[in-house]
Write a protein that holds these residues in place. Sequence first.
Motif, short mmCIF file in Angstrom:
data_model
loop_
_atom_site.label_atom_id
_atom_site.label_comp_id
_atom_site.label_asym_id
_atom_site.label_seq_id
_atom_site.Cartn_x
_atom_site.Cartn_y
_atom_site.Cartn_z
N TYR A 53 0.83 -1.20 0.00
CA TYR A 53 0.00 0.00 0.00
C TYR A 53 0.86 1.25 0.00
N ASN A 75 1.19 5.16 0.94
CA ASN A 75 0.65 5.99 2.02
C ASN A 75 1.27 7.37 1.98
N SER A 100 -3.72 10.30 7.35
CA SER A 100 -3.06 9.37 6.43
C SER A 100 -3.99 9.05 5.26
N TRP A 143 -4.43 6.49 1.85
CA TRP A 143 -4.00 5.17 1.39
C TRP A 143 -4.45 4.90 -0.03
#
Length: 115
Positions: free
Chosen positions: A94, A96, A103, A105
């Motif tokens: 992932y 980020n 955050s 994603w």
Amino acid sequence: QVKLVESGGGLVQPGESLRLSCAASGIFLGRNTIAWYRQAPEKQRELVAAFFPDGSTNYADSVKGRFTISRDIAKNTNALQMNNLEPADTAVYYCNVRVGPVSYWGQGTQVTVSS
């Protein structure tokens, strides 16, 4: 609206390489910390590599010397070059981006290392 889109995952044999890319929109990567995480089946998500606004980087011990995180400000993308892949690297990866306490994603990309 912030959007992160990963690409580049796939199935490779041990010892081979892959390059993951993350394209960002709605956010400028040059001002924020970017990172790659991974999550293997039945395991917690873990930090793989991080690239800080000052250009410094940080890596998990398990990938040091094999993975390299980079940033392309002109294209507003970042990448994770993965060399000498091992079966233990199999996971969903992932992208980020951290903006202060928030955050963002991506949707994740599968990396499978198997002979």
